[in-house]
Design an enzyme around this catalytic site. Structure first.
Site, PDB file in Angstrom:
ATOM      1  CG  HIS A   1      -0.417  -0.108   2.532  1.00 55.75           C
ATOM      2  ND1 HIS A   1       0.447   0.830   3.029  1.00 55.75           N
ATOM      3  CD2 HIS A   1      -0.569  -1.033   3.524  1.00 55.75           C
ATOM      4  CE1 HIS A   1       0.792   0.524   4.262  1.00 55.75           C
ATOM      5  NE2 HIS A   1       0.200  -0.622   4.590  1.00 55.75           N
TER       6      HIS A   1
ATOM      7  CG  HIS B   1       4.184  -1.383   2.319  1.00 60.24           C
ATOM      8  ND1 HIS B   1       2.934  -1.909   2.065  1.00 60.24           N
ATOM      9  CD2 HIS B   1       4.518  -1.805   3.565  1.00 60.24           C
ATOM     10  CE1 HIS B   1       2.546  -2.626   3.106  1.00 60.24           C
ATOM     11  NE2 HIS B   1       3.484  -2.576   4.030  1.00 60.24           N
TER      12      HIS B   1
ATOM     13  CB  CYS C   1       0.683  -8.061  18.823  1.00 59.07           C
ATOM     14  SG  CYS C   1      -0.199  -7.482  17.335  1.00 59.07           S
TER      15      CYS C   1
ATOM     16  CB  CYS D   1       3.516  -6.221  16.393  1.00 56.41           C
ATOM     17  SG  CYS D   1       2.474  -4.787  16.527  1.00 56.41           S
TER      18      CYS D   1
ATOM     19  CB  CYS E   1      -1.601  -4.689  19.771  1.00 51.53           C
ATOM     20  SG  CYS E   1      -0.480  -3.911  18.580  1.00 51.53           S
TER      21      CYS E   1
ATOM     22  CG  HIS F   1      -1.716  -4.290  14.566  1.00 49.22           C
ATOM     23  ND1 HIS F   1      -0.405  -4.423  14.980  1.00 49.22           N
ATOM     24  CD2 HIS F   1      -1.681  -4.172  13.221  1.00 49.22           C
ATOM     25  CE1 HIS F   1       0.394  -4.401  13.921  1.00 49.22           C
ATOM     26  NE2 HIS F   1      -0.341  -4.253  12.846  1.00 49.22           N
TER      27      HIS F   1
ATOM     28  CE  LYS G   1      -2.406   0.074  11.924  1.00 46.21           C
ATOM     29  NZ  LYS G   1      -1.002   0.408  12.062  1.00 46.21           N
TER      30      LYS G   1
ATOM     31  CE  LYS H   1      -6.360  -7.787   2.431  1.00 41.13           C
ATOM     32  NZ  LYS H   1      -5.827  -9.154   2.482  1.00 41.13           N
TER      33      LYS H   1
HETATM   34  O1  ME8 Z   1       7.426  -4.225   9.856  1.00 39.84           O
HETATM   35  N1  ME8 Z   1       2.567   5.030   6.881  1.00 39.84           N
HETATM   36  O2  ME8 Z   1       7.024  -4.973   7.732  1.00 39.84           O
HETATM   37  P1  ME8 Z   1       5.699  -4.166   7.329  1.00 39.84           P
HETATM   38  C1  ME8 Z   1       3.872   5.104   6.573  1.00 39.84           C
HETATM   39  N2  ME8 Z   1       8.691  -6.949   8.035  1.00 39.84           N
HETATM   40  N3  ME8 Z   1       4.646   4.023   6.372  1.00 39.84           N
HETATM   41  C2  ME8 Z   1       4.103   2.814   6.485  1.00 39.84           C
HETATM   42  C3  ME8 Z   1       2.738   2.661   6.804  1.00 39.84           C
HETATM   43  C4  ME8 Z   1       1.956   3.842   7.009  1.00 39.84           C
HETATM   44  N4  ME8 Z   1       0.664   3.805   7.297  1.00 39.84           N
HETATM   45  N5  ME8 Z   1       2.467   1.347   6.846  1.00 39.84           N
HETATM   46  C5  ME8 Z   1       3.628   0.704   6.553  1.00 39.84           C
HETATM   47  C6  ME8 Z   1       7.670  -4.967   8.909  1.00 39.84           C
HETATM   48  N6  ME8 Z   1       4.614   1.574   6.327  1.00 39.84           N
HETATM   49  C7  ME8 Z   1       8.842  -5.911   8.977  1.00 39.84           C
HETATM   50  C8  ME8 Z   1      10.111  -5.136   8.734  1.00 39.84           C
HETATM   51  S1  ME8 Z   1      12.770  -4.948   8.469  1.00 39.84           S
HETATM   52  C9  ME8 Z   1      14.087  -5.843   8.928  1.00 39.84           C
HETATM   53  C10 ME8 Z   1      11.387  -5.934   8.826  1.00 39.84           C
HETATM   54  C11 ME8 Z   1       5.997   1.227   5.948  1.00 39.84           C
HETATM   55  O3  ME8 Z   1       5.236  -4.774   6.068  1.00 39.84           O
HETATM   56  C12 ME8 Z   1       7.005   1.780   6.928  1.00 39.84           C
HETATM   57  O4  ME8 Z   1       8.267   1.777   6.325  1.00 39.84           O
HETATM   58  O5  ME8 Z   1       4.772  -4.107   8.467  1.00 39.84           O
HETATM   59  C13 ME8 Z   1       6.966   0.735   8.022  1.00 39.84           C
HETATM   60  O6  ME8 Z   1       8.084   0.803   8.905  1.00 39.84           O
HETATM   61  C14 ME8 Z   1       6.962  -0.512   7.195  1.00 39.84           C
HETATM   62  O7  ME8 Z   1       6.144  -0.173   6.043  1.00 39.84           O
HETATM   63  C15 ME8 Z   1       6.394  -1.729   7.912  1.00 39.84           C
HETATM   64  O8  ME8 Z   1       6.249  -2.721   6.963  1.00 39.84           O
END
Ligand code: ME8
Length: 506
Positions: A18, A21, A126, A129, A143, A146, A298, A301
């Site tokens: 989304h 990311h 969680c 997380c 959490c 979430h 937030k 989905k």
């Molecule tokens: O945490 N606003 O993966 P993840 C801004 N796999 N950025 C956002 C966001 C939002 N609403 N939602 C997600 C993980 N992000 C682990 C990471 S690293 C060794 C392992 C972005 O898929 C932002 O960069 O939950 C956030 O830190 C990341 O996606 C979390 O991605």
């Protein structure tokens, strides 16, 4: 040659990408392109995080074999990044065999250092997380991220003595002269980390007895490695760890780990402690940006308010999307993303300011200068533009993307005002000899703008570049940069190629 190693988080494959990311990834891309454009050798890493309970559950919910599910969603991430013109040099998947070797080697080192112990653990976990929470950290028993109740998990796990590193970490963060000093930005986030470190730090469970979807622990194959430890090591897998190739030496430590604030603790505390434990250097800088909400909520989905990059691209184009993501809020702050905000930003900055500037400049050169770069003296506009763009260096060094774009748009505005003031359509009647020199300066300023626009909007910059009669730099894979910006120029008589208007108004 100067090197710059920049990373994004590796994203979970429980769901397709989304705009949250995309935000981190586009930001990293801008920096990667900016530093490459300045002649540095860049390693830009992203990827997908594919182990753990959350992924196993998501695959099961889709009735798919877990690996197949991971393959499909991971491909959607890499496809989205291609579409958004993300110029990553590497893409790590944690289900790749090379990564499993790297993680196991890393864990063996921890084990050999005597920093692992076994204990029975009961805690509140969680799954979304992929972490335990203490009662203090939960908000009303839920959490904090979430807003769901955690699961009680109780099993015999292996633990890493994270608590033993508390003081060393505090010193490394707060003391600039510390040999392992590293920086955390923005300041408020850094202070939060310091505040938490000043309190008690719990040891970290690093294995799971009941979860099969993970990498086995090298010394006890009945357990799998905790997904966060698995994920963090990706930053080393990417440079060839654990082999002793010069690549690891050349690229480690990373210059910048980028992420949002949700996962700062893992990057600013857990990861540095793990690296200290195995005797490796720490990343130089960690930046945790803010969180997007959509119409105040937030993105999730279940709320049905997730904005996908594809929707934004459809509406605003690839470069429009890149621009809108980075110009909406200061990097670091939270922000509420609305369709109104996007549309207003698009119309004002792209359709009106930039699109209009390019199209009117090209039209006038066609009309008044026979479609060729005119001759002429005078560089006051070009020199002012170059001067006005100087703050971008520092703004990008501090990841102030919104400010850097604002600087660039001041220049766009300046060139627009220059055209208004010179009014070539009037000059044509009153003093036709002055038209060429004025438009020459406009074209050279556009060349400068195109260069500075490249990291943010690579396709637009290239189209503009080609309209100015320059060779396609994307096709030629040209990585040029201005050695001597003061001598930027365009050959007299070079044909310009007016294109179709770039950002039609919404
Ligand atoms: O945490 N606003 O993966 P993840 C801004 N796999 N950025 C956002 C966001 C939002 N609403 N939602 C997600 C993980 N992000 C682990 C990471 S690293 C060794 C392992 C972005 O898929 C932002 O960069 O939950 C956030 O830190 C990341 O996606 C979390 O991605």
């Amino acid at each position: 040659m100067n090197r710059f190693f920049i990373t994004t988080p590796i994203y979970y494959v429980n769901d397709v990408p989304h705009i949250g990311h995309a935000y981190t990834t586009v930001a990293a891309d801008v920096l990667a392109r900016w530093y490459r454009g300045h002649g540095m050798e860049v390693l830009f890493l992203t990827g997908t995080d594919e182990h753990g309970t959350k992924i196993a559950q998501a695959a099961a919910a889709h009735n798919k074999p877990t690996q197949q599910y991971c393959d499909e969603i991971s491909a959607q991430f890499s496809d989205t990044w291609k579409e958004l013109r993300i110029s990553n040099d590497a893409f790590i998947r944690t289900t790749s065999p090379a990564h499993a070797i790297a993680v196991q080697e890393f864990l063996k080192k921890l084990w050999e250092k005597g920093l692992i112990f076994k204990a029975l653990y009961q805690g509140k976990y969680c799954v979304q997380c992929e972490r335990f929470y203490t009662d203090d950290e939960l908000v009303g028993g839920l959490c904090p991220d979430h807003r769901i109740p955690p699961e009680i998990q109780s099993e015999e796990n292996y633990f890493f003595r994270l608590s033993a590193f508390r003081e060393q970490l505090l010193a490394a963060i707060t003391n600039e002269d510390h040999p392992q000093h590293f920086k955390i930005f923005p300041r408020e986030r850094r202070n939060e980390v310091i505040g938490k470190l000043k309190q008690e730090v719990n040891d970290l469970s690093i294995s799971r007895a009941t979860l099969a979807w993970g990498i086995p622990l090298p010394w006890d194959r009945s357990q799998t490695i905790y997904v966060w430890v698995d994920a963090l090591v990706n930053y080393l897998t990417a440079i060839g760890y654990p082999s002793d190739t010069p690549r690891v030496e050349e690229w480690w430590p990373a210059d910048l780990h980028l992420m949002a604030k949700d996962i700062l603790w893992f990057h600013a505390v857990v990861w540095p402690a793990l690296l200290m434990a195995v005797g490796m250097k720490l990343p130089k800088k960690i930046f945790a940006h803010g969180f997007f909400t959509v119409n105040g909520q937030k993105m999730s989905k279940s709320l049905g308010n997730v904005i996908r990059p594809a929707e934004m691209i459809k509406e605003y184009g690839v470069d429009g999307t890149r621009y809108l993501l980075l110009s909406a809020f200061p990097f670091g702050a939270d922000g509420d993303f609305t369709h109104d905000l996007m549309k207003t930003g698009y119309n004002a900055a792209l359709a009106n300011d930039l699109g209009n500037l390019i199209s009117r400049a090209m039209t006038m050169v066609e009309k008044y200068c026979d479609g060729k770069v005119p001759a002429g003296e005078g560089r006051e506009l070009v020199n002012q533009v170059l001067e006005e763009l100087k703050p971008m260096d520092l703004q990008l060094e501090h990841l102030q993307f919104k400010d850097a774009l604002a600087t660039l748009w001041l220049v766009v505005d300046h060139v627009n005002r220059f055209i208004e003031a010179k009014a070539p359509w009037k000059l044509m009647k009153e003093s036709p000899a002055d038209v060429g020199p004025a438009l020459r300066q406009v074209l050279i300023s556009l060349k400068v703008i195109s260069f500075y626009l490249r990291p943010f909007m690579p396709d637009t910059a290239n189209l503009l570049w080609m309209q100015l009669g320059q060779p396609d730099y994307i096709k030629n894979r040209a990585v040029e940069f201005f050695d001597a910006p003061e001598s930027v120029d365009l050959p007299v008589g070079q044909p310009i190629k007016r294109g179709t208007p770039m950002f039609p108004r919404k």
